[in-house]
Structure formats: structure tokens, C-alpha cells
Design an enzyme around this catalytic site. Structure first.
Site, PDB file in Angstrom:
ATOM      1  N   GLY A  49       0.760  -1.236   0.000  1.00 49.30           N
ATOM      2  CA  GLY A  49       0.000   0.000   0.000  1.00 49.30           C
ATOM      3  C   GLY A  49       0.790   1.286   0.000  1.00 49.30           C
ATOM      4  O   GLY A  49       0.202   2.372   0.043  1.00 49.30           O
ATOM      5  N   TRP A  51       2.523   2.836  -2.410  1.00 45.25           N
ATOM      6  CA  TRP A  51       2.260   3.710  -3.555  1.00 45.25           C
ATOM      7  C   TRP A  51       0.889   4.367  -3.436  1.00 45.25           C
ATOM      8  O   TRP A  51       0.723   5.532  -3.770  1.00 45.25           O
ATOM      9  CB  TRP A  51       2.369   2.910  -4.854  1.00 45.25           C
ATOM     10  N   ASP A  69      -4.762  -5.470  -5.698  1.00 49.10           N
ATOM     11  CA  ASP A  69      -3.661  -6.425  -5.643  1.00 49.10           C
ATOM     12  C   ASP A  69      -4.242  -7.813  -5.415  1.00 49.10           C
ATOM     13  O   ASP A  69      -5.289  -7.956  -4.774  1.00 49.10           O
ATOM     14  CB  ASP A  69      -2.687  -6.079  -4.517  1.00 49.10           C
ATOM     15  N   ASP A  87      -7.369  -9.997  -8.947  1.00 51.22           N
ATOM     16  CA  ASP A  87      -6.408 -10.512  -9.915  1.00 51.22           C
ATOM     17  C   ASP A  87      -6.598  -9.719 -11.201  1.00 51.22           C
ATOM     18  O   ASP A  87      -7.672  -9.750 -11.811  1.00 51.22           O
ATOM     19  CB  ASP A  87      -6.663 -12.002 -10.159  1.00 51.22           C
ATOM     20  N   ASP A 111       3.171  -1.273  -9.912  1.00 55.93           N
ATOM     21  CA  ASP A 111       4.387  -1.783  -9.281  1.00 55.93           C
ATOM     22  C   ASP A 111       4.301  -3.305  -9.187  1.00 55.93           C
ATOM     23  O   ASP A 111       4.931  -3.922  -8.330  1.00 55.93           O
ATOM     24  CB  ASP A 111       4.540  -1.157  -7.885  1.00 55.93           C
ATOM     25  N   LYS A 151       6.574  -0.758 -13.642  1.00 56.22           N
ATOM     26  CA  LYS A 151       7.869  -1.351 -13.292  1.00 56.22           C
ATOM     27  C   LYS A 151       8.162  -2.515 -14.223  1.00 56.22           C
ATOM     28  O   LYS A 151       7.312  -3.377 -14.432  1.00 56.22           O
ATOM     29  CB  LYS A 151       7.860  -1.848 -11.848  1.00 56.22           C
TER      30      LYS A 151
END
EC number: 2.1.1.166
Length: 207
Positions: A49, A51, A69, A87, A111, A151
Site C-alpha cells: 500500500g 504507492w 492487488d 487478480d 508496481d 515497473k
């Protein structure tokens, strides 16, 4: 533990962030100015959490963060953050509804990272799959002119990925934050100025 890891780890603890990764987002934002008051942000791969918390601070109480997430988190979020355990590859009807109600988004940040196997090429392939899915979600839910942060673990698929990003954004930049571990293969790519999806004409669909 190396000194630079001590610094960011301890800094995160002092400032009540669940992970040091928040400083990567702060560096990206300082460099590219992607987060502003009142914005709507979609955070993919949000757990634990950091970000989401960093984005929520920057966009203020009038902004909104939708965070998702596959793993849950015990982090307590402010009122302008909604966290959902989801998901990204198999989005539930509830999450799709949240995307529609909260979006379109000014910024999509990802991320996401796969569970590593220790096998270089397997891990790179799994990372690439997550990156392409994040880009697909971003392309459906970004406002025109919006920004995308992802990322990437450097590997053979990166060139094709960046090429696809360039078709969707007016500018694509790469950035390695100082708060990233020096030995890490991670790099962040930032898409600026989302162009919108290309229009599909009826003639193009005809045989």
C-alpha cells in the site's frame, strides 16, 4: 544490510509507510510531475500500500485512488483510497464496476511483480506478462493526456513493450530511482500524454 537500504527502510518506518517503495514513486513524481490535486489514480499491484498512500497524499482529499492487488494488506488507508483484492488477469464484476465508477483515471501506476522462481528467463517472462496486462488496463481506463507508470524487469521483451507504449503515448521515458537497489534489474517506464486507443473503422474489419 547495506547503508542505502537502511536509509530507505528506516525512513519508511519513521514516516509510517509499509514499504520503502513509496520513495520510488515520489522520485518519479518529482521528475515527471504526474500527480496533482484532485486526480483519479489507479494503482495496480498495490499491496502493501505504499504507492497508494503516496499517491493519496499528493492528490489530496478531493482525489481518488482505486488500488488493487492479488494479495490483501493490513494497511489502513485514508478515505480517498479504495483497496480491492483482485487478480488483474481475472477481474471480477465488482472490480470492473469500480473501474467504471471511479474512472476514467488521470494516472495508472503499476508496481506489479511476479512471484520469483530464481530462473532468470521465467521471472522475466512473468514480469513481462504483468506489464502487458497493466498497459492493456491503462489503455482502457486512462483519460486522454493521462500518464502511466510501470515497473519492468529488464529482459528481451522490453524493446517490444516500449514500442507498444510509444503507439499509445506522446512520450515514453525510462527512469531508475535512487531508492531502487543498485543491483536490481528493475526500471520504471513512464508514458506521458495518453493518445487514446486507435479508432477501428468498419472498413478495417471487412474481409
Amino acid at each position: 544490510m547495506k547503508k542505502y537500504r537502511d536509509h530507505y527502510f528506516l525512513k519508511a518506518k519513521r514516516e509510517n509507510y509499509p514499504a520503502r517503495s513509496v520513495y520510488k514513486l515520489k522520485e518519479i513524481d518529482k521528475r515527471f510531475g504526474i500527480l496533482k490535486q484532485g486526480m483519479r489514480v489507479l494503482d495496480l499491484g498495490a499491496a502493501p500500500g505504499s504507492w497508494s498512500l503516496g499517491a493519496a497524499e499528493k492528490i489530496g482529499p478531493s482525489g481518488r485512488v482505486l488500488a488493487a492487488d492479488i494479495q490483501t494488506t493490513e494497511t489502513v488507508f485514508p478515505p480517498n483510497v479504495t483497496f480491492m483484492q483482485e487478480d488483474v488477469f481475472e477481474r471480477s464484476a465488482e472490480f470492473e464496476q469500480a473501474l467504471s465508477e471511479t474512472g476514467p483515471f488521470d494516472v495508472v501506476i503499476s508496481d506489479m511483480a511476479p512471484k520469483t522462481t530464481g530462473h532468470k528467463f521465467t521471472d522475466q517472462a512473468r514480469s513481462s506478462n504483468l506489464c502487458f496486462e497493466a498497459l492493456a488496463v491503462a489503455s482502457l481506463h486512462l483519460v486522454e493526456g493521462g500518464s502511466f507508470v510501470v515497473k519492468i524487469f529488464m529482459g528481451p521483451d522490453v524493446e517490444a513493450y516500449v514500442k507498444q507504449m510509444r503507439t499509445l503515448f506522446t512520450a515514453v521515458k525510462s527512469f531508475k530511482p535512487k531508492s531502487s537497489r543498485s543491483e536490481s534489474k528493475e526500471t520504471f517506464y513512464i508514458g506521458l500524454g495518453f493518445k487514446g486507443l486507435p479508432e477501428f473503422s468498419e472498413q478495417e474489419g471487412e474481409d
